[in-house]
Scaffold this motif. Structure first.
Motif, PDB file in Angstrom:
ATOM      1  N   VAL A   1       6.291   5.568 -20.970  1.00 23.62           N
ATOM      2  CA  VAL A   1       6.881   4.412 -19.795  1.00 23.62           C
ATOM      3  C   VAL A   1       6.597   5.058 -18.618  1.00 23.62           C
ATOM      4  N   MET A   2       6.548   4.398 -17.328  1.00 26.52           N
ATOM      5  CA  MET A   2       6.494   4.888 -16.086  1.00 26.52           C
ATOM      6  C   MET A   2       7.904   5.297 -15.687  1.00 26.52           C
ATOM      7  N   GLY A   3       7.964   5.535 -14.490  1.00 20.36           N
ATOM      8  CA  GLY A   3       9.514   5.897 -13.915  1.00 20.36           C
ATOM      9  C   GLY A   3       9.335   7.251 -12.867  1.00 20.36           C
ATOM     10  N   ARG A   4       8.352   7.566 -12.697  1.00 20.02           N
ATOM     11  CA  ARG A   4       7.899   8.761 -11.883  1.00 20.02           C
ATOM     12  C   ARG A   4       8.963   9.881 -12.284  1.00 20.02           C
ATOM     13  N   HIS A   5       9.572  10.475 -11.168  1.00 17.97           N
ATOM     14  CA  HIS A   5      10.385  11.737 -11.651  1.00 17.97           C
ATOM     15  C   HIS A   5      11.726  11.374 -12.048  1.00 17.97           C
TER      16      HIS A   5
ATOM     17  N   ILE B   1      -0.107  11.914  -8.641  1.00 23.73           N
ATOM     18  CA  ILE B   1      -0.270  10.875  -9.244  1.00 23.73           C
ATOM     19  C   ILE B   1      -0.273  11.064 -10.849  1.00 23.73           C
ATOM     20  N   LEU B   2       0.778  10.648 -11.577  1.00 19.72           N
ATOM     21  CA  LEU B   2       1.164  10.979 -12.950  1.00 19.72           C
ATOM     22  C   LEU B   2       0.092  10.197 -13.831  1.00 19.72           C
ATOM     23  N   LYS B   3      -0.632   9.407 -13.601  1.00 22.67           N
ATOM     24  CA  LYS B   3      -1.387   8.740 -14.376  1.00 22.67           C
ATOM     25  C   LYS B   3      -2.516   9.300 -15.345  1.00 22.67           C
TER      26      LYS B   3
ATOM     27  N   GLY C   1       1.822   1.240 -19.001  1.00 25.04           N
ATOM     28  CA  GLY C   1       1.390   1.720 -17.414  1.00 25.04           C
ATOM     29  C   GLY C   1       1.915   0.611 -16.611  1.00 25.04           C
ATOM     30  N   HIS C   2       0.836  -0.147 -16.005  1.00 17.79           N
ATOM     31  CA  HIS C   2       1.303  -1.139 -14.758  1.00 17.79           C
ATOM     32  C   HIS C   2       1.591  -2.622 -15.429  1.00 17.79           C
ATOM     33  N   ILE C   3       1.633  -2.677 -16.657  1.00 17.45           N
ATOM     34  CA  ILE C   3       2.062  -4.070 -17.495  1.00 17.45           C
ATOM     35  C   ILE C   3       3.680  -3.931 -17.027  1.00 17.45           C
ATOM     36  N   GLN C   4       4.501  -2.918 -16.935  1.00 14.64           N
ATOM     37  CA  GLN C   4       5.864  -2.733 -16.469  1.00 14.64           C
ATOM     38  C   GLN C   4       6.187  -3.324 -15.240  1.00 14.64           C
ATOM     39  N   ARG C   5       5.100  -3.313 -14.459  1.00 12.13           N
ATOM     40  CA  ARG C   5       5.256  -3.855 -13.004  1.00 12.13           C
ATOM     41  C   ARG C   5       4.985  -5.256 -12.771  1.00 12.13           C
ATOM     42  N   GLY C   6       4.382  -5.945 -13.704  1.00 12.38           N
ATOM     43  CA  GLY C   6       3.736  -7.361 -13.248  1.00 12.38           C
ATOM     44  C   GLY C   6       5.008  -8.178 -14.114  1.00 12.38           C
TER      45      GLY C   6
ATOM     46  N   SER D   1       0.890  -1.055   0.017  1.00 11.35           N
ATOM     47  CA  SER D   1       0.079   0.170   0.055  1.00 11.35           C
ATOM     48  C   SER D   1       0.954   1.192  -0.011  1.00 11.35           C
ATOM     49  N   ARG D   2       0.331   2.365  -0.386  1.00  6.51           N
ATOM     50  CA  ARG D   2       1.282   3.442  -0.030  1.00  6.51           C
ATOM     51  C   ARG D   2       0.775   4.270   1.094  1.00  6.51           C
ATOM     52  N   THR D   3       0.388   3.590   1.963  1.00  3.06           N
ATOM     53  CA  THR D   3      -0.135   4.165   3.341  1.00  3.06           C
ATOM     54  C   THR D   3       1.210   4.671   4.249  1.00  3.06           C
TER      55      THR D   3
ATOM     56  N   LYS E   1      13.872  -1.197  -3.370  1.00  4.88           N
ATOM     57  CA  LYS E   1      13.192  -1.689  -4.605  1.00  4.88           C
ATOM     58  C   LYS E   1      12.391  -0.684  -5.328  1.00  4.88           C
ATOM     59  N   THR E   2      12.560  -0.684  -6.651  1.00  5.10           N
ATOM     60  CA  THR E   2      11.736   0.339  -7.235  1.00  5.10           C
ATOM     61  C   THR E   2      11.835   0.144  -8.572  1.00  5.10           C
ATOM     62  N   MET E   3      10.821  -0.118  -9.560  1.00  2.76           N
ATOM     63  CA  MET E   3      10.954  -0.103 -10.954  1.00  2.76           C
ATOM     64  C   MET E   3      11.655   1.136 -11.400  1.00  2.76           C
ATOM     65  N   ASP E   4      11.726   2.268 -10.796  1.00 11.18           N
ATOM     66  CA  ASP E   4      12.183   3.484 -11.212  1.00 11.18           C
ATOM     67  C   ASP E   4      13.778   3.660 -11.185  1.00 11.18           C
ATOM     68  N   ASN E   5      14.159   2.713 -10.342  1.00 16.74           N
ATOM     69  CA  ASN E   5      15.753   2.904 -10.195  1.00 16.74           C
ATOM     70  C   ASN E   5      16.120   4.190  -9.738  1.00 16.74           C
TER      71      ASN E   5
ATOM     72  N   SER F   1       9.133   9.524 -21.010  1.00 17.85           N
ATOM     73  CA  SER F   1       8.934   9.066 -19.764  1.00 17.85           C
ATOM     74  C   SER F   1       7.439   9.674 -19.226  1.00 17.85           C
ATOM     75  N   GLU F   2       6.779   9.268 -18.328  1.00 22.69           N
ATOM     76  CA  GLU F   2       5.338   9.623 -17.833  1.00 22.69           C
ATOM     77  C   GLU F   2       5.435  11.135 -17.324  1.00 22.69           C
ATOM     78  N   SER F   3       6.655  11.699 -16.999  1.00 18.84           N
ATOM     79  CA  SER F   3       6.921  12.729 -16.475  1.00 18.84           C
ATOM     80  C   SER F   3       7.685  13.933 -17.140  1.00 18.84           C
TER      81      SER F   3
HETATM   82  O1  F6P Z   1       7.116   4.097  -8.303  1.00 21.91           O
HETATM   83  C1  F6P Z   1       6.730   3.269  -9.005  1.00 21.91           C
HETATM   84  C2  F6P Z   1       5.539   3.553 -10.214  1.00 21.91           C
HETATM   85  O2  F6P Z   1       5.333   2.495 -10.773  1.00 21.91           O
HETATM   86  C3  F6P Z   1       5.818   4.983 -10.832  1.00 21.91           C
HETATM   87  O3  F6P Z   1       6.907   4.644 -12.082  1.00 21.91           O
HETATM   88  C4  F6P Z   1       4.529   5.275 -11.081  1.00 21.91           C
HETATM   89  O4  F6P Z   1       4.628   6.734 -11.519  1.00 21.91           O
HETATM   90  C5  F6P Z   1       3.737   5.057 -10.067  1.00 21.91           C
HETATM   91  O5  F6P Z   1       4.489   3.932  -9.350  1.00 21.91           O
HETATM   92  C6  F6P Z   1       2.427   4.497 -10.307  1.00 21.91           C
HETATM   93  O6  F6P Z   1       1.727   4.425  -8.954  1.00 21.91           O
HETATM   94  P1  F6P Z   1       0.465   3.590  -8.799  1.00 21.91           P
HETATM   95  O7  F6P Z   1       0.736   2.181  -8.904  1.00 21.91           O
HETATM   96  O8  F6P Z   1      -0.089   3.984  -7.492  1.00 21.91           O
HETATM   97  O9  F6P Z   1      -0.618   4.003  -9.907  1.00 21.91           O
END
Ligand code: F6P
Length: 353
Positions: free
Chosen positions: A170-174, A246-248, A274-279, A72-74, A126-130, A222-224
């Motif tokens: 693609v994702m990667g946040r900031h 939230i960048l989505k 999007g989230h396909i990258q995380r699975g 969670s992001r709590t 851990k983080t896909m954003d590195n 990159s998403e941002s």
């Molecule tokens: O920090 C990992 C990440 O996948 C980012 O690349 C992306 O901006 C964010 O999480 C998406 O968050 P959520 O899964 O909460 O939509």
């Protein structure tokens, strides 16, 4: 009775978390500890949700994506009463130490608990954003980029067939690491990362030049990444509990595709993975890295090195202070800009006569 280690995974999930849990459970067992899992990150410690973990349960975790423990992001520090609940549950579950697996947010909370309450915590990055400073790579990144490269190659097939410009978001946040590595590894023509503001004129020039030659172009964004500062207002401003936008909702891929089509007159399409990258299952690199940092976390607990994190430095796994990871983000540095210049700038390309 064996001393008990609690393990939690927080923030966005990524491939490698399950192997890291397994690594920690196996190593802890060997050192004479038992482990329990705390469900859904810090939320689980606030609400007192735990689950059993042992060698048998984690046996085949090495190839499993996601996180068995949930996440969670709590942020417990959003409410003082939740900080107390975490401390109470730590005692209630008779924990000796807490291994926290996460990115800057989760590890930032861990560092605070250690500093302010002397909680015996150890971190696993851990983080896909590195984008964590204190480690050379974070697990999750290699798998995410591998997925994104696969997507890019598919876009090349369809884009070439239709003679279109394709934009892959693609994702990667900031941090632009995911976009940059995806672009380099897929032979893309242009890359847009947040660390380097896009020059619309240069991008359009490059696309026109490559399109002229091969009737196709691939842009990875990159998403941002920032295109038009004046459009920033249109971008979503919804924040998560750690204060990140939230960048989505931002939709840079679509916006970029519209801009390119308008400026070049070439049919352009955008794809957002999007989230396909995380699975999916972790790559070999992520399986080994996550296993090693998971093992190191158990060793740090055994050595009493609390407030530390397992980090990859060169090819060694070392303990580094948690504060270092939770401090400044590691974004794409200037040295990488030279490489970008070689592969993505329009300089050096001549138009066919
Ligand atoms: O920090 C990992 C990440 O996948 C980012 O690349 C992306 O901006 C964010 O999480 C998406 O968050 P959520 O899964 O909460 O939509």
């Amino acid at each position: 009775m064996a001393k008990r280690i609690g393990i939690l995974t927080g923030g966005g999930d990524c491939p490698g978390l399950n192997p890291a849990i397994r690594g920690c459970v196996y190593a802890a067992g060997k050192l004479g500890y038992e482990c329990v899992g705390i469900l859904d990150g810090w939320k689980g410690l606030i609400e007192g949700m735990i689950t059993a973990l042992d060698r048998e349960i984690t046996e085949y975790f090495v190839m499993k994506g996601g996180t068995h423990l949930g996440t969670s992001r709590t942020n417990p520090y959003k409410k003082e009463e939740n900080v107390k609940k975490c401390l109470d549950n730590f005692k209630k579950f008779e924990l000796y130490a807490l291994v926290t697996m996460g990115g800057e947010d989760t590890l930032g909370v861990a560092a605070r608990f250690h500093k302010e309450h002397n909680l015996p915590v150890v971190g696993v990055p851990k983080t896909m954003d590195n984008d964590l400073s204190a480690t050379d790579y974070t697990f999750g990144f290699d798998t995410s980029v591998t997925v994104a490269v696969d997507a890019a190659e598919r876009l090349i097939d369809t884009g070439r067939s239709h003679h279109r410009v394709m934009v892959l978001e693609v994702m990667g946040r900031h941090a632009g690491w995911v976009a940059l590595f995806t672009a380099l590894a897929s032979g893309a023509d242009y890359v847009c990362i947040p660390e380097k503001k896009i020059s619309p004129a240069e991008m359009i020039d490059k696309i026109k030049k490559v399109y002229e030659r091969k009737k196709f172009a691939l842009v990875v964004a990159s998403e941002s990444a920032g295109l038009h500062p004046e459009h920033e207002e249109e971008f979503g401003k919804e924040m998560d509990q750690f204060g990140h936008v939230i960048l989505k909702e931002r939709g840079i891929g679509e916006k970029l595709a519209g801009f390119i089509e308008k400026e070049t007159g070439i049919e352009t399409r955008a794809a957002v993975i999007g989230h396909i990258q995380r699975g999916g299952e972790p790559t070999l690199f992520d399986r080994i890295l996550s296993t090693r940092v998971g093992v190191k976390a158990a060793e740090l607990v055994h050595e009493g090195k609390f407030g530390m994190m397992a980090a990859l430095i060169g090819n060694e796994i070392k303990g580094v202070p948690l504060d270092k990871a939770a401090g400044e983000l590691k974004t794409v540095s200037k040295e990488w800009f030279d490489l970008m210049e070689i592969f993505f700038s329009s300089g050096g390309i001549t138009m066919p006569q």
